[in-house]
Design an enzyme around this catalytic site. Structure first.
Site, PDB file in Angstrom:
ATOM      1  N   LYS A  23      44.636  39.973  52.892  1.00 27.70           N
ATOM      2  CA  LYS A  23      45.819  39.253  52.399  1.00 27.70           C
ATOM      3  C   LYS A  23      45.371  37.867  51.944  1.00 27.70           C
ATOM      4  O   LYS A  23      44.711  37.146  52.692  1.00 27.70           O
ATOM      5  CB  LYS A  23      46.814  39.169  53.548  1.00 27.70           C
ATOM      6  CG  LYS A  23      48.030  38.340  53.287  1.00 27.70           C
ATOM      7  CD  LYS A  23      49.037  38.614  54.396  1.00 27.70           C
ATOM      8  CE  LYS A  23      50.111  37.568  54.459  1.00 27.70           C
ATOM      9  NZ  LYS A  23      51.154  37.912  55.428  1.00 27.70           N
TER      10      LYS A  23
HETATM   11  C1  R5P Z   1      51.771  34.262  58.996  1.00 25.71           C
HETATM   12  O1  R5P Z   1      50.768  33.975  59.516  1.00 25.71           O
HETATM   13  C2  R5P Z   1      52.265  35.590  59.026  1.00 25.71           C
HETATM   14  O2  R5P Z   1      51.193  36.476  59.060  1.00 25.71           O
HETATM   15  C3  R5P Z   1      53.201  36.016  57.913  1.00 25.71           C
HETATM   16  O3  R5P Z   1      53.235  37.384  57.931  1.00 25.71           O
HETATM   17  C4  R5P Z   1      52.758  35.556  56.562  1.00 25.71           C
HETATM   18  O4  R5P Z   1      52.764  34.167  56.512  1.00 25.71           O
HETATM   19  C5  R5P Z   1      53.587  36.170  55.426  1.00 25.71           C
HETATM   20  O5  R5P Z   1      54.813  35.721  55.402  1.00 25.71           O
HETATM   21  P1  R5P Z   1      55.340  34.706  54.306  1.00 25.71           P
HETATM   22  O6  R5P Z   1      55.500  35.514  53.047  1.00 25.71           O
HETATM   23  O7  R5P Z   1      56.620  34.222  54.844  1.00 25.71           O
HETATM   24  O8  R5P Z   1      54.307  33.633  54.132  1.00 25.71           O
END
Ligand code: R5P
Length: 293
Positions: free
Chosen positions: A203
């Site tokens: 990611k």
């Molecule tokens: C953060 O560390 C988490 O893994 C969230 O899943 C990630 O930040 C994704 O969420 P957002 O799209 O709100 O940033």
């Protein structure tokens, strides 16, 4: 016992038709074992090669985040429109019905809160629990350049080793410190390190300049992180560009569940990811669904 006298002689051998040996649809994953591939096929749609992951794991370090105060009320209605849920085992067991057929990506690193140094994480879920929960991948935060960089990398490599034993992929989540530059150079470094050390997919945040160099220099699929809430059109544009520039999907949280109309937004994101819908058309879809409500 079958009646041996009634067994007919087998003759459908199709000797003139060679057996098909199919490749696997996801980049860099053809050498994985059957169980890994099967799990990845439940995260990424084999028809489009893409995924919409709905990230709702924020509570593991920041408590009841806006939009996630009541997951039973606000998030369960969105689940049918996501391919995958990314969450903690606490929320999975307490709120998500076990009858769900959605694939689960389980947050397995943790141990810190927003009150302390976030990179000081450990592995917070035993591999046996991931097996017990029938998850399709395990997500580990990796803090390249962070204070506890090495510790977070080793957390990831340990999960890759554990997961390889049981056929469960590991998702490396690149986490960027507040003071660090979020540019293509950084994400090339971070995603490549994770891939080289065995992560099955990664990611990464989107960057306006050079995101295609991040996806092309990473040998395994990249999913785009959503980040903080921005206007719907901007979020859809970011997702569109990420997909056009090589991302294999999105892992979005706040830009969906903090939207004025989360149910409309998740469907608009889905249109961008799986149907290459333009941001403008996806926004029209968002407005149409929002206004119906
Ligand atoms: C953060 O560390 C988490 O893994 C969230 O899943 C990630 O930040 C994704 O969420 P957002 O799209 O709100 O940033």
């Amino acid at each position: 016992m079958p009646d041996i006298d009634e067994i007919k002689e087998a003759k459908q051998f199709y000797t003139d038709i060679p057996q098909k040996t199919e490749g696997f649809f996801l980049k860099g994953t053809n050498s994985l074992d059957w169980g890994m591939k099967n799990r990845l096929s439940r995260i990424f749609n084999p028809e489009t090669g893409k995924t919409v992951m709905l990230a709702i794991d924020h509570g593991y370090f920041q408590g009841p985040t806006t939009g996630l105060e009541r997951i039973d009320i606000n998030i369960l209605p969105l689940v049918p429109y996501a391919d995958t849920l990314m969450l903690t085992r606490g929320i999975l067991r307490s709120i998500i019905p076990a009858s769900t057929t959605k694939s689960i990506v389980l947050r397995v690193s943790g141990g810190t809160s927003i009150l302390k140094e976030l990179s000081n994480e450990d592995i917070a879920v035993d591999i046996e629990d991931s097996i017990r929960l029938n998850v399709c991948a395990m997500a580990v935060q990796v803090f390249i350049g962070g204070e506890y960089e090495k510790q977070s990398i080793i957390n990831m490599t340990k999960m890759v080793d554990f997961g390889t034993r049981y056929g469960i992929p590991t998702l490396a989540v690149t986490a960027v410190g507040k003071e660090m530059a979020r540019d293509a150079r950084y994400f090339r470094l971070a995603t490549r390190i994770c891939a080289e050390l065995g992560a099955h997919y990664i990611k990464s945040y989107y960057v306006e300049k050079g995101f295609e160099t991040v996806t092309s220099s990473c040998p395994v699929p990249i999913v785009m992180a959503g980040g903080k809430k921005i206007p719907e059109l901007d979020a859809l544009t970011m997702a569109y560009r990420a997909i056009q520039e090589g991302a294999a999907g999105v892992d979005m949280g706040r830009n969906i569940f903090q939207s004025e109309a989360p149910l409309a937004m998740v469907q608009a994101v889905r249109a961008v990811v799986h149907h290459n819908e333009t941001p403008k058309k996806a926004l029209d879809l968002y407005k149409t669904i929002k206004n119906k409500k």
